[in-house]
Design an enzyme around this catalytic site. Structure first.
Site, PDB file in Angstrom:
ATOM      1  N   TYR A 144       0.857  -1.185   0.000  1.00 38.84           N
ATOM      2  CA  TYR A 144       0.000   0.000   0.000  1.00 38.84           C
ATOM      3  C   TYR A 144       0.888   1.227   0.000  1.00 38.84           C
ATOM      4  O   TYR A 144       1.818   1.339   0.801  1.00 38.84           O
ATOM      5  CB  TYR A 144      -0.893  -0.007   1.251  1.00 38.84           C
ATOM      6  N   ASP A 239       9.464   2.948  -0.324  1.00 34.78           N
ATOM      7  CA  ASP A 239       8.417   3.618   0.453  1.00 34.78           C
ATOM      8  C   ASP A 239       8.627   3.293   1.928  1.00 34.78           C
ATOM      9  O   ASP A 239       8.380   2.179   2.379  1.00 34.78           O
ATOM     10  CB  ASP A 239       7.037   3.158  -0.036  1.00 34.78           C
ATOM     11  N   LYS A 271       4.112   9.396   8.510  1.00 32.91           N
ATOM     12  CA  LYS A 271       3.851   8.841   9.839  1.00 32.91           C
ATOM     13  C   LYS A 271       4.792   9.397  10.930  1.00 32.91           C
ATOM     14  O   LYS A 271       4.589  10.508  11.381  1.00 32.91           O
ATOM     15  CB  LYS A 271       3.825   7.313   9.754  1.00 32.91           C
TER      16      LYS A 271
HETATM   17  C1  LIG Z   1       0.406   4.890   5.539  1.00 35.84           C
HETATM   18  C2  LIG Z   1       1.179   4.616   4.305  1.00 35.84           C
HETATM   19  C3  LIG Z   1       1.089   5.432   3.169  1.00 35.84           C
HETATM   20  C4  LIG Z   1       0.081   6.542   3.054  1.00 35.84           C
HETATM   21  O1  LIG Z   1       0.284   7.564   3.972  1.00 35.84           O
HETATM   22  P1  LIG Z   1      -0.955   8.566   4.313  1.00 35.84           P
HETATM   23  O2  LIG Z   1      -0.331   9.584   5.194  1.00 35.84           O
HETATM   24  O3  LIG Z   1      -1.992   7.707   4.968  1.00 35.84           O
HETATM   25  O4  LIG Z   1      -1.419   9.121   3.015  1.00 35.84           O
HETATM   26  C5  LIG Z   1       1.940   5.181   2.118  1.00 35.84           C
HETATM   27  N1  LIG Z   1       2.819   4.168   2.164  1.00 35.84           N
HETATM   28  C6  LIG Z   1       2.922   3.351   3.216  1.00 35.84           C
HETATM   29  C7  LIG Z   1       3.941   2.257   3.214  1.00 35.84           C
HETATM   30  C8  LIG Z   1       2.094   3.531   4.318  1.00 35.84           C
HETATM   31  O5  LIG Z   1       2.177   2.678   5.354  1.00 35.84           O
END
Ligand SMILES: *Cc1c(COP(=O)(O)O)cnc(C)c1O
Length: 438
Positions: A144, A239, A271
């Protein structure tokens, strides 16, 4: 299920004015049933809901709360920053300090701040396409990367929790250039590059998959990805929105890249780096980053990007996240994992507990390691529902989905761990005795 009348009342009101009563789908408890709990306050490892019940928190706002809730130094810094003004629409000092801290800790030579992880991955992909002049992107099933149109193909997190096959509203031509491959599958990656190598702008992967449950990269997998991208003139995007500044001070790159001697071309963070505020970033090679406006032609912007409150919260959090904090996080996680094993082993229920650094999750009813999305989906996710509610009734707040990572904080102390230890055996029995109908 313990009644939570104040949460129920707020949820009823919320549903009248918001779709599903929530502002992000997994919060709605669809996968586990029952009423979402409305939290009123948090302190350290603990949350208090609007009915006055207390919970040990193992969600940590889905990752950001590395130090626990309402850390006094973070709150003080935020209060002082807010008193000076909340947004200027000009450059300001906190965003420079935060960028310096990120560049100091990681492989990134240059970073641009944004307001969410979604924005970070979306912008990184645009930049990769602009830099390479190519359109195709490669991602892995179950990873994701936020709700970016082109990246919602076979995504994890809420997309899998809710069992959504694909998302209406994303035109087919938008995902036509997205190649989706099985995670940890080198042969599939080699085949995709053999066929499309000269058209692939970038490959994006979670540094360690955490949005289909925790599925770590096999040893050397990220290094392999980095090399095959380099051989084909594609950019490797790691990511680290979830893993960044959580699993080590340098994120997951501190567990593999730094040791193996490779760096991603681009990396995304979010995050933890916002300390509970909307702050995220993408960064990487200076020559690539300098293709961004105003230096280069690739446009990217944001009214609240680098916001002084958000960057102050993130900077204060990272400054407090020292070697001792990471030791504490790892120790808490290890202790918690052994408590989970102690509770599940006597039930005889097959399960697999997987970790990537201090992030971990349980796969229910499976007896072999899970290496990809198909394996994650093969678990008996329905066993999680009674487990989750038994834990909740006993005062432990877990992610309301079997496909999410459990997050610890440096504030989880003996009191928090003993609450969890008391709750686990009954919940483990409930999972073992569960039926698909329960
Ligand atoms: C949470 C997450 C996102 C998206 O971040 P948001 O601040 O919710 O848009 C993208 N990549 C990873 C790996 C994530 O865990």
């Amino acid at each position: 299920m313990t009644p939570t009348p104040a949460s129920q009342q707020l949820f009823d009101r919320a549903r009248a004015v918001s779709p599903g009563g929530v502002n992000s789908p997994v919060r709605a408890f669809r996968a586990v049933g029952g009423t979402p709990i409305f939290m009123a306050s948090g302190r350290g490892a603990w949350l208090t809901d609007v009915d006055g019940r207390r919970y040990v928190d193992l969600v940590g706002s889905w990752g950001p709360m590395l130090l626990g809730h309402a850390h006094p130094e973070v709150i003080a810094a935020v209060g002082e920053a807010a008193a000076r003004g909340t947004s200027f629409g000009t450059p300001s000092e906190p965003e420079v300090l935060l960028a310096e801290e990120i560049v100091d800790r990681t492989s990134a030579e240059s970073v641009r701040m944004v307001s969410s992880g979604t924005e970070a991955t979306m912008s990184a992909i645009r930049l990769a396409r602009g830099f390479t002049g190519r359109n195709k992107i490669v991602k892995f099933a179950g990873c994701y990367h936020g709700h970016v149109d082109a990246l919602l193909a076979q995504a994890g997190s809420g997309v899998v929790t809710l069992g959504l096959p694909e998302t209406p509203g994303v035109p087919a031509h938008v995902t036509a250039d997205t190649i989706v491959l099985p995670y940890n599958d080198r042969a599939a990656v080699e085949a995709a590059f053999a066929e499309h190598g000269d058209q692939i702008a970038c490959l994006i992967t979670e540094a360690a998959a955490g949005n289909m449950g925790v599925v770590p990269p096999e040893p050397g997998f990220n290094q392999f990805l980095s090399q095959i991208c380099a051989q084909n003139g594609a950019l490797f995007i790691s990511d680290e929105v979830m893993t960044g500044f959580r699993v080590t001070r340098a994120g997951h790159w501190g567990l593999d890249g730094q040791r193996e001697g490779w760096t991603p071309d681009l990396v995304t963070y979010g995050k933890v780096m916002g300390g509970g505020f909307p702050a995220a970033a993408f960064g990487g090679r200076r020559d690539v980053m300098e293709q961004l406006a105003p230096v280069g032609p690739v446009y990217q912007a944001g009214t609240l990007s680098g916001n002084p409150i958000a960057t102050t919260a993130g900077l204060t959090t990272l400054r407090l996240a020292d070697a001792a904090a990471y030791e504490r996080l790892d120790a808490v996680s290890a202790q918690l994992q052994s408590l989970v094993r102690d509770a599940l082993d006597p039930t005889g229920l097959p399960y697999v507990l997987q970790n990537a650094g201090n992030m971990f999750s349980v796969f229910w009813g499976v007896d072999a390691p899970v290496t990809d999305f198909a394996g994650a989906q093969a678990q008996e996710a329905w066993r999680y529902k009674p487990f989750f509610h038994a834990m909740l009734d006993a005062g432990v707040y877990l992610p309301p989905s079997a496909f999410e990572c459990w997050f610890v904080s440096a504030a989880h102390d003996e009191e928090a761990l003993s609450r969890i230890a008391e709750a686990l055996p009954g919940a483990a029995r409930a999972a073992a005795q569960a039926t698909t109908e329960s």
